[in-house]
Every structure is written in C-alpha cells, then in structure tokens.
Motif scaffolding. Structure first.
Motif, PDB file in Angstrom:
ATOM      1  N   ASP A   1       0.826  -1.194   0.000  1.00 46.19           N
ATOM      2  CA  ASP A   1       0.000   0.000   0.000  1.00 46.19           C
ATOM      3  C   ASP A   1       0.867   1.254   0.000  1.00 46.19           C
ATOM      4  O   ASP A   1       1.749   1.400   0.852  1.00 46.19           O
ATOM      5  N   THR A   2       0.620   2.167  -0.950  1.00 44.38           N
ATOM      6  CA  THR A   2       1.372   3.415  -0.997  1.00 44.38           C
ATOM      7  C   THR A   2       0.884   4.420   0.037  1.00 44.38           C
ATOM      8  O   THR A   2       1.607   5.349   0.399  1.00 44.38           O
ATOM      9  N   GLY A   3      -0.347   4.267   0.507  1.00 38.24           N
ATOM     10  CA  GLY A   3      -0.928   5.236   1.428  1.00 38.24           C
ATOM     11  C   GLY A   3      -0.641   4.971   2.886  1.00 38.24           C
ATOM     12  O   GLY A   3      -0.889   5.835   3.730  1.00 38.24           O
ATOM     13  N   THR A   4      -0.137   3.786   3.214  1.00 43.66           N
ATOM     14  CA  THR A   4       0.258   3.466   4.580  1.00 43.66           C
ATOM     15  C   THR A   4       1.763   3.639   4.692  1.00 43.66           C
ATOM     16  O   THR A   4       2.510   3.159   3.843  1.00 43.66           O
ATOM     17  N   ALA A   5       2.221   4.306   5.730  1.00 39.93           N
ATOM     18  CA  ALA A   5       3.656   4.560   5.883  1.00 39.93           C
ATOM     19  C   ALA A   5       4.371   3.392   6.545  1.00 39.93           C
ATOM     20  O   ALA A   5       5.380   2.897   6.043  1.00 39.93           O
ATOM     21  N   VAL A   6       3.855   2.935   7.667  1.00 36.60           N
ATOM     22  CA  VAL A   6       4.552   1.955   8.512  1.00 36.60           C
ATOM     23  C   VAL A   6       4.064   0.544   8.211  1.00 36.60           C
ATOM     24  O   VAL A   6       2.856   0.287   8.191  1.00 36.60           O
ATOM     25  N   THR A   7       4.971  -0.368   7.995  1.00 40.00           N
ATOM     26  CA  THR A   7       4.614  -1.772   7.753  1.00 40.00           C
ATOM     27  C   THR A   7       4.073  -2.412   9.016  1.00 40.00           C
ATOM     28  O   THR A   7       4.629  -2.244  10.099  1.00 40.00           O
ATOM     29  N   ARG A   8       2.974  -3.136   8.860  1.00 42.30           N
ATOM     30  CA  ARG A   8       2.343  -3.850   9.971  1.00 42.30           C
ATOM     31  C   ARG A   8       2.395  -5.346   9.742  1.00 42.30           C
ATOM     32  O   ARG A   8       2.222  -5.819   8.617  1.00 42.30           O
ATOM     33  N   PHE A   9       2.591  -6.096  10.835  1.00 36.79           N
ATOM     34  CA  PHE A   9       2.507  -7.553  10.820  1.00 36.79           C
ATOM     35  C   PHE A   9       1.581  -8.002  11.947  1.00 36.79           C
ATOM     36  O   PHE A   9       1.416  -7.283  12.943  1.00 36.79           O
TER      37      PHE A   9
ATOM     38  N   ALA B   1      10.839   0.920  12.284  1.00 37.32           N
ATOM     39  CA  ALA B   1       9.620   1.405  11.636  1.00 37.32           C
ATOM     40  C   ALA B   1       8.681   0.273  11.239  1.00 37.32           C
ATOM     41  O   ALA B   1       8.322   0.114  10.067  1.00 37.32           O
ATOM     42  N   PHE B   2       8.291  -0.521  12.222  1.00 41.82           N
ATOM     43  CA  PHE B   2       7.316  -1.587  12.046  1.00 41.82           C
ATOM     44  C   PHE B   2       6.373  -1.546  13.238  1.00 41.82           C
ATOM     45  O   PHE B   2       6.708  -0.999  14.286  1.00 41.82           O
ATOM     46  N   ALA B   3       5.206  -2.146  13.097  1.00 43.60           N
ATOM     47  CA  ALA B   3       4.249  -2.192  14.199  1.00 43.60           C
ATOM     48  C   ALA B   3       3.374  -3.420  14.053  1.00 43.60           C
ATOM     49  O   ALA B   3       3.321  -4.050  12.993  1.00 43.60           O
ATOM     50  N   ALA B   4       2.686  -3.753  15.137  1.00 42.68           N
ATOM     51  CA  ALA B   4       1.712  -4.852  15.095  1.00 42.68           C
ATOM     52  C   ALA B   4       0.431  -4.338  14.462  1.00 42.68           C
ATOM     53  O   ALA B   4       0.023  -3.199  14.697  1.00 42.68           O
ATOM     54  N   SER B   5      -0.206  -5.155  13.632  1.00 42.12           N
ATOM     55  CA  SER B   5      -1.466  -4.760  13.003  1.00 42.12           C
ATOM     56  C   SER B   5      -2.575  -4.767  14.044  1.00 42.12           C
ATOM     57  O   SER B   5      -2.514  -5.467  15.047  1.00 42.12           O
ATOM     58  N   GLY B   6      -3.625  -3.968  13.759  1.00 45.47           N
ATOM     59  CA  GLY B   6      -4.670  -3.788  14.746  1.00 45.47           C
ATOM     60  C   GLY B   6      -5.632  -4.947  14.877  1.00 45.47           C
ATOM     61  O   GLY B   6      -6.397  -5.011  15.824  1.00 45.47           O
ATOM     62  N   GLY B   7      -5.622  -5.865  13.938  1.00 45.08           N
ATOM     63  CA  GLY B   7      -6.555  -6.981  14.019  1.00 45.08           C
ATOM     64  C   GLY B   7      -6.826  -7.566  12.655  1.00 45.08           C
ATOM     65  O   GLY B   7      -6.442  -7.012  11.644  1.00 45.08           O
ATOM     66  N   GLY B   8      -7.509  -8.692  12.629  1.00 47.27           N
ATOM     67  CA  GLY B   8      -7.878  -9.324  11.378  1.00 47.27           C
ATOM     68  C   GLY B   8      -6.764 -10.077  10.695  1.00 47.27           C
ATOM     69  O   GLY B   8      -6.961 -10.657   9.627  1.00 47.27           O
ATOM     70  N   GLY B   9      -5.554 -10.052  11.271  1.00 47.38           N
ATOM     71  CA  GLY B   9      -4.444 -10.797  10.704  1.00 47.38           C
ATOM     72  C   GLY B   9      -3.846 -10.189   9.455  1.00 47.38           C
ATOM     73  O   GLY B   9      -3.002 -10.810   8.801  1.00 47.38           O
ATOM     74  N   LEU B  10      -4.261  -8.957   9.093  1.00 46.86           N
ATOM     75  CA  LEU B  10      -3.761  -8.341   7.878  1.00 46.86           C
ATOM     76  C   LEU B  10      -2.355  -7.796   8.087  1.00 46.86           C
ATOM     77  O   LEU B  10      -2.057  -7.151   9.086  1.00 46.86           O
ATOM     78  N   SER B  11      -1.472  -8.049   7.111  1.00 49.71           N
ATOM     79  CA  SER B  11      -0.148  -7.433   7.071  1.00 49.71           C
ATOM     80  C   SER B  11      -0.148  -6.380   5.966  1.00 49.71           C
ATOM     81  O   SER B  11      -0.767  -6.572   4.920  1.00 49.71           O
TER      82      SER B  11
END
Length: 481
Positions: free
Chosen positions: A360-368, A443-453
């Motif tokens: 995604d170009t609109g999200t800055a920080v990668t989430r896992f 510059a990484f973070a845990a995703s908020g839910g749903g298992g989406l990275s």
C-alpha cells in the motif's frame, strides 16, 4: 559474516530470486546506518521539477514527490509548527487511521465491472511523484492536468483506492489545496454522467440528483468526498487520456489538505489503472523517493514499456473480499541474514479472505500480525543489544538514542517472498529518525486486528516497484531512485 555494507546517502537494495533459476545473490548480515542526515530544503528546485518531462523508450514518466516537499514551500506562509516532532506525530496519527481503515474494508465486498477509456492503444506515459507529508493528506503526490485546457493539480497516489476525484467548483465545502480549485465550466471536455449510465451503476456508493450521477467516498479517518461523476480528460506530461471517469467533489473534508484530490491506482475497474484496461495491460511502475530528501523526486509510469528487465517478480494474489488491494505472498522475515522462526500461516489469507499481505502506498509503517511482529522485533533487539535503548515513541516500541553517533552498525532486515525472492531493505528503510534529538525507531508495528499485514511506503522507498496486472505479478528493482 559476509562483510559490512556502507549506507550513507545512497540507497542500497539487494534482491535475490529463486524464480528464474539464477544464482542467489549474497548479502551482508549488517549495514551501517548513517545517522547524521542532511536535507536540502530548497524550494526553487520544486518549481523547476514541476515543469520537467522525461521521455524514455516510448513512455512518459511523471514525477512523484513526498508531501514533505510541498510543505517546505507552503510553510513559508504557514504559522503551523514544522518541527520534526510535529510532522512525525501528525504522520503517525494519520497512518494509524489509514491502517485501521484497510482492515475495516475487508469486512465489505466490493466488486465492479470493467470500464473503458477512449485513448490511444499501447499507451505509455507517467508523471513525477512528490510528497506532501505535512500538508495533511496522502503521503505521495503527482502533478497532472485536469480538463481542457488542462489545469495543473496535485493529486494523492493511492494503490488501495479505486476512484479518481478532484475538488470542484461550485464548492459548498472544500479544504485548502495548493492550486486553484478545478472549475468544470471552464473545461471543454467535461461531461457529466447520467444516472442511467452503466458507469454510474458500477459505483459502489452512487446516487442521483437532477439526472446526474452522484458519487461518495469516505476514508478511515472520517475524511470524505461527495459530488458528481463525470467523464474528463487527464493529462500526464504530453499524454492526453480522454473520457476518464472522475469524481467532481463539491463537498470534501479531511486529510487531503494540499492536494486537489486522489488518483486511485487500486486493482478494481473504477481505478485509473482499471479504466485504462487493456491499453496498458494493467501495467504501472513507481519509485518513491525518500521522505528525508525533499529536494528529490520519484516517478510514476504507466504502460508495458514501464516494466523493467531484471526485476525480481512475485505473484499477485487476488482477494474477492478486497479486489482493490494488491496482495503478495510473504513467507517469512529475516534479521541479520538469519530467518526469523515465524509460521508462514501468519501471512496467508484465510478461506474467507481475511489476513494476507497488502502492498500500500498510502500506509507509511509496515504492519505484521502481533505474533509475527513480536518475534521479528525480539530478534532485532537481540542483535542491537550494543545500542542505547530509549522508551517507545507513538506506535513504535523499539527505539534507540543515537544522538552523537555519526553511523551505527545494524542488522539487515529482509522480506522472504513465496517462490524464492528475498528483498533486503536499506537501513534507512527500517530504522528512522522520529525527532530532532537523535531518536531512531524500528519502523514496524503490530497490526490492529484481522491478521492483515501491510507493506508500507517507508519500506518501499527508493525501490522500483512494478505491477504487471495482465500477468499477475509485482516486481522489485532492479533500479533505485
């Protein structure tokens, strides 16, 4: 150990691929992160770059800039704080809302039919991409022409959206933008779409007013745009694209301050890429310049000629729950040349379409997902035990006090993609400054839910990324920007 890679101002990216059967490229376990960073805040170059066009191999390239670059110019007439702390926290607040909105969108099912655009065959063109981070809108901008004669406008590029829109006169509610608001009455190519048109039927949220098709789009932070759907001519450099379905927004609010609107590049048929259809084969390529280099610009190109030779190609994965999103297969993560023990199942889509990995170009920080992020973070912390730790900042829980350092030795970070390719990131794509005091955070973070990275734009910076929609692949490299 396979040596140390020096990383100062130049970006370094190593890609190895097992898809083509070529020999695997070796890469170092550690890099040097250059801590003392210089930023050219000159605004004169921006005006020059806005007018530059580049033709190469039968395709047109337009520039991409980060929103910080636009703000450097605007800040001269704006009393709003431009400190690193203010910019950082504003960006992260937007980013949290963006990531949450992507997760919520998976609860819906957005399906549309293909649209066509009246334009030349085998179309290849593009634009510069710039950034406008502190303007309060999307992270990266392009400069395009809207209407006939064309009125130059900055629009946000968004690979996770399927609509093209700009603010329009008469405007009952509009936010501030850098250019005059588009007036459709002064465009000879503007044509409103009727309520009975098949184009109107393909909108997810459509309505009817005075016989004209109405559109509405809302975003995760409460931003929205409402107005009239129309067919209009868009100009990229010298390329004219006629009969593009765009939203003419008469009521708009939210995070898009500075830009005139949004250029949706998602995988659905109402996006700009989807409307071009077979004329470009769903092919486009972009290179996002570093957020810290406000004097530079990246690029956005459309067409088959934009597809590079020598890239590492990864299959795109379709998700019927979210056809706009570009999913890729991620099998694991690496730190310091060693693969982190994470189950590949954490990155896979479920049978119902949840989870998976979106670019995604609109999200800055990668989430896992939390389990994957914690294992990745803990491994990184173990290999940086010699660096002074400080308390977390905002959504970042792994930060270091690098004040006084000229450079530091940090472990490499790698993405292992399904099928074999390995993308090893430059150090400044994963350890970033968050204030003026020398604080750097992972510059990484845990995703908020749903298992989406989500693979965000910080991790994409400086890397040529190409989407081949016709054949279902995304490519990394071989060029850098």
């Amino acid at each position: 150990m396979e040596g140390i890679l020096l990383l100062c101002v130049a970006l370094v990216m190593i890609i190895s691929s097992g898809i083509t059967g070529t020999a695997t490229t070796t890469y170092p376990d550690f890099q040097q992160l250059h801590v003392k960073q210089t930023i050219d805040a000159s605004t004169n170059k921006l005006y020059k770059e806005e007018k530059e066009e580049e033709e190469s191999g039968g395709r047109w390239k337009v520039k991409v800039v980060h929103r910080d670059k636009i703000f450097q110019r605007a800040s001269h007439n704006n009393s709003k704080s431009t400190s690193s702390n203010h910019v950082f926290h504003a960006r992260i607040n937007r980013d949290v809302k963006r990531a949450d909105s992507l997760i919520r969108r998976l609860l819906g099912n957005n399906t549309n039919d293909q649209l066509g655009v009246n334009s030349a065959k085998d179309l290849d063109f593009g634009s510069e991409v710039v950034s406008g981070m502190a303007q309060g809108s999307g992270e990266y901008f392009v400069r395009i022409g809207v209407g006939s004669p064309p009125r130059s406008q900055y629009v946000v590029i968004d690979s996770g959206s399927d609509i093209v829109w700009v603010q329009c006169q008469p405007c009952s509610q509009c936010y501030h933008q850098s250019d005059p608001i588009f007036d459709p009455s002064r465009s000879s190519s503007y044509s409103g779409v009727s309520c009975t048109s098949t184009v109107c039927d393909r909108l997810q949220n459509s309505g009817c007013h005075a016989g004209r098709c109405r559109y509405e789009a809302s975003y995760g932070d409460g931003s929205y745009t409402q107005g009239t759907l129309a067919l209009e001519t868009l100009t990229f450099g010298r390329a004219l694209i006629r009969n593009v379905a765009i939203g003419c927004g008469h009521m708009n609010r939210g995070m898009f301050v500075g830009a005139a609107g949004l250029l949706g590049l998602g995988g659905g048929p109402m996006s700009f890429v989807g409307q071009l259809g077979g004329q470009t084969g769903g092919a486009f390529s972009y290179c996002l310049v570093s957020r810290g280099d406000v004097a530079a610009a990246g690029s956005l190109e459309f067409g088959r000629a934009a597809m590079p030779v020598g890239a590492a190609w990864v299959p795109l994965i379709r998700n019927q729950r979210a056809p706009s999103f570009y999913y890729v297969g991620l099998s694991g993560l690496g730190v310091g040349g060693m693969r982190v023990p994470i189950s590949e199942d954490l990155f896979r889509q479920t049978e119902l379409g949840y989870g998976g990995v979106v670019m995604d170009t609109g999200t800055a920080v990668t989430r896992f997902p939390t389990l994957a992020y914690e294992a990745f973070r803990d491994t990184f912390v173990e290999q940086t035990a010699n660096l002074p730790r400080v308390s977390g900042v905002s959504i970042f829980d792994t930060c270091y006090d690098l004040n006084g350092f000229v450079s530091v030795r940090v472990p490499t970070v790698s993405f292992y993609f399904s099928g074999g390719p390995i993308l090893t990131l430059p150090a400044r794509n994963f350890l970033i400054p968050v204030d003026d005091k020398g604080t750097f955070c992972l510059a990484f973070a845990a995703s908020g839910g749903g298992g989406l990275s989500i693979i965000g734009n910080i991790q994409q910076e400086g890397i040529q990324i190409s989407f081949d929609g016709a054949n279902g692949f995304v490519g990394f490299g071989p060029n850098v920007c």
